[in-house]
Design an enzyme around this catalytic site. Structure first.
Site, PDB file in Angstrom:
ATOM      1  N   HIS A 188       0.853  -1.191   0.000  1.00 44.87           N
ATOM      2  CA  HIS A 188       0.000   0.000   0.000  1.00 44.87           C
ATOM      3  C   HIS A 188       0.891   1.243   0.000  1.00 44.87           C
ATOM      4  O   HIS A 188       1.979   1.217   0.561  1.00 44.87           O
ATOM      5  CB  HIS A 188      -0.892  -0.037   1.249  1.00 44.87           C
ATOM      6  CG  HIS A 188      -1.855   1.088   1.326  1.00 44.87           C
ATOM      7  ND1 HIS A 188      -1.509   2.329   1.804  1.00 44.87           N
ATOM      8  CD2 HIS A 188      -3.169   1.163   0.969  1.00 44.87           C
ATOM      9  CE1 HIS A 188      -2.581   3.118   1.733  1.00 44.87           C
ATOM     10  NE2 HIS A 188      -3.588   2.439   1.232  1.00 44.87           N
ATOM     11  N   ASP A 311     -11.101   2.189  -1.276  1.00 43.79           N
ATOM     12  CA  ASP A 311     -10.191   3.021  -0.492  1.00 43.79           C
ATOM     13  C   ASP A 311     -10.980   3.896   0.479  1.00 43.79           C
ATOM     14  O   ASP A 311     -10.640   5.051   0.728  1.00 43.79           O
ATOM     15  CB  ASP A 311      -9.273   3.879  -1.366  1.00 43.79           C
ATOM     16  CG  ASP A 311      -7.958   4.233  -0.660  1.00 43.79           C
ATOM     17  OD1 ASP A 311      -7.761   3.765   0.477  1.00 43.79           O
ATOM     18  OD2 ASP A 311      -7.150   4.964  -1.243  1.00 43.79           O
TER      19      ASP A 311
HETATM   20 MN    MN Z   1      -5.594   3.140   0.655  1.00 44.00          MN
END
Ligand code: MN
Length: 350
Positions: A188, A311
Site C-alpha cells: 500500500h 479506499d
Molecule cells: Mn488506501
C-alpha cells in the site's frame, strides 16, 4: 464507428443489483494507533510528508471518525451501496514509523482487534495483517500467528520502512513467509522515501496526487528487477490504484531492461519484468474510478488480475461502486472484479 470509451453510447446497461461486491483496500484504525501517532507527530521536528497528513487526520473530523468506526456508519454505507464486504487494513503508515518494539506490539494489538471485528460481523469483513518490517524476524512470527491463529486473509505493508524497500535481502524472510502461507502481500502507498520526496515538496506533489504512486510503483519495480520472484516464484503481491501506473509502462520496462541486460548492477532475470507483473501481481481499482484505465488494464493483465476496491474512507464509496456498476465490460469480467478474484486471492468464502 465504435463509440468512445466513456461516452453515453458506450455505457453498459444498468447494472443488476445482485453482484456480491467485495472492496479490497479499506482502511480502519484503532485508538491506540491514533495515540501513538499523536506522539510521533508531537516529537517530529522537520517536515515529514506522512506526518503532515497524520497531523490533519488527528485533528478530528469525518476521516478520523470514519477510520475508527467499524460497527456503525461504515456498515450503513456498505448496505446503501450494496457492498457486501470490506477487506480491512490498518491505515497507512501502519506501524512503520515506530521503533521496532512499539511497532511490533501495536501490530499485534491491531491484528487482534481486526480479528475481533471480523468475528463480530460475520460475512461483512475480512482483513489484512499489519506487521512491523523494522524487525523482520518478529514480523514473520506475527504473519504466521495472523494467518494460522487469527485467520486473517493476507498481509499489508505500506511501502518503504525507514527509507528501505522489501527488495533488501534482510526483508526476504517476510516475503518467504507470506509465500509459504499462500497469502498475498498488499503493498500500500505512503509518501516517498526522503530523497524522492524532496523533489516533490516545492509543488506539494508528495501525496496521492503523484508521490504515492511514484513511491509504490518504484517499490514494486525494484522487487521485480531484484530477482525476488525467481527466488520466491509463488510470491503474490497486490498493488492498488490500478497497479500504481506500472501496467502503462510495462512495454518500456521490458524493452530497456532487455537492452541493458548485461548491466552488472542488476541480476539477470529468468523472465521479462512484465511476465512477473502478470504472474505475481494483482491490482485493485482503489481511487482510480476511470473506465479507460480499467479497460487498458483488462487488455494488458486480464480479468483474473483485477479486483474492486474503494479506499474507504479516503475515497467515496458510492462513486467507486457506480464506476464499477457502469463499467463497459462483460458481465463475466465484472463478476470476477467485484468478488470472484478477491474470494480466490484472499481466501474469502464464496
Ligand atoms: Mn488506501
Amino acid at each position: 464507428m465504435k463509440p468512445e470509451p466513456g461516452s453515453a453510447a458506450h455505457q453498459a446497461p444498468p447494472a443488476k443489483k445482485s453482484y456480491r461486491r467485495i472492496a479490497t483496500e479499506e482502511a480502519f484504525t484503532i485508538p491506540e494507533q491514533m495515540d501513538v501517532m499523536r506522539e510521533v507527530v508531537a516529537n517530529s521536528k522537520e517536515y515529514d510528508p506522512d506526518l503532515f497528513l497524520w497531523n490533519r487526520t488527528l485533528a478530528g473530523g469525518t476521516l478520523y471518525s470514519r477510520l475508527l468506526d467499524v460497527d456503525d456508519e461504515r456498515l450503513r454505507i456498505m448496505d446503501h451501496d450494496g457492498v457486501a464486504l470490506h477487506l480491512l487494513s490498518l491505515t497507512s503508515t501502519g506501524v512503520q514509523m515506530l521503533d521496532a518494539d512499539k511497532g511490533t506490539a501495536l501490530a499485534t494489538l491491531a491484528n487482534d482487534r481486526l480479528a475481533e471485528t471480523i468475528r463480530r460481523h460475520p460475512g461483512r469483513y475480512a482483513g489484512l495483517a499489519t506487521v512491523a518490517p523494522q524487525d523482520p524476524a518478529r514480523a514473520v512470527k506475527e504473519i504466521e500467528r495472523a494467518i494460522h491463529t487469527l485467520k486473517l486473509n493476507g498481509v499489508i505493508i505500506n511501502s518503504h520502512t525507514n527509507g528501505e524497500y522489501l527488495s533488501e535481502p534482510k526483508y526476504w524472510p517476510i516475503l518467504e513467509a507470506v509465500a509459504a502461507l499462500d497469502v498475498p502481500l498488499y503493498i500500500h502507498p505512503r509518501s516517498p522515501v526522503p530523497a524522492m520526496a524532496a523533489a516533490y515538496r516545492p509543488d506539494h506533489l508528495e501525496h496521492a496526487i503523484w508521490g504515492y504512486q511514484a513511491e509504490t510503483g518504484l517499490h514494486a519495480l525494484r522487487l521485480i528487477v531484484s530477482g525476488v520472484f525467481d527466488r520466491i516464484p509463488n510470491l503474490k503481491i497486490i498493488l492498488g490504484h490500478m497497479g500504481e501506473a506500472l501496467p502503462y509502462w510495462l512495454y518500456r520496462i521490458d524493452d530497456r531492461h532487455h537492452r541493458a541486460r548485461n548491466n552488472k548492477d542488476r541480476p539477470l532475470l529468468q523472465q521479462r519484468p512484465s511476465d512477473y507483473f502478470k504472474q505475481n501481481f494483482k491490482i485493485t481499482t482503489s481511487g482510480m474510478n476511470w473506465h479507460p484505465v480499467l479497460q487498458f488494464c483488462l487488455a494488458v493483465l486480464g480479468a483474473d488480475n483485477i479486483m474492486f476496491a474503494i479506499d474507504y474512507p479516503y475515497q467515496d464509496s458510492d462513486e467507486a461502486v457506480a464506476f464499477m456498476n457502469t463499467a463497459p465490460i462483460s458481465e463475466e469480467d465484472k463478476e470476477k472484479i467485484f468478488h470472484g478474484n478477491a474470494e480466490r486471492v484472499f481466501h474469502i468464502p464464496a
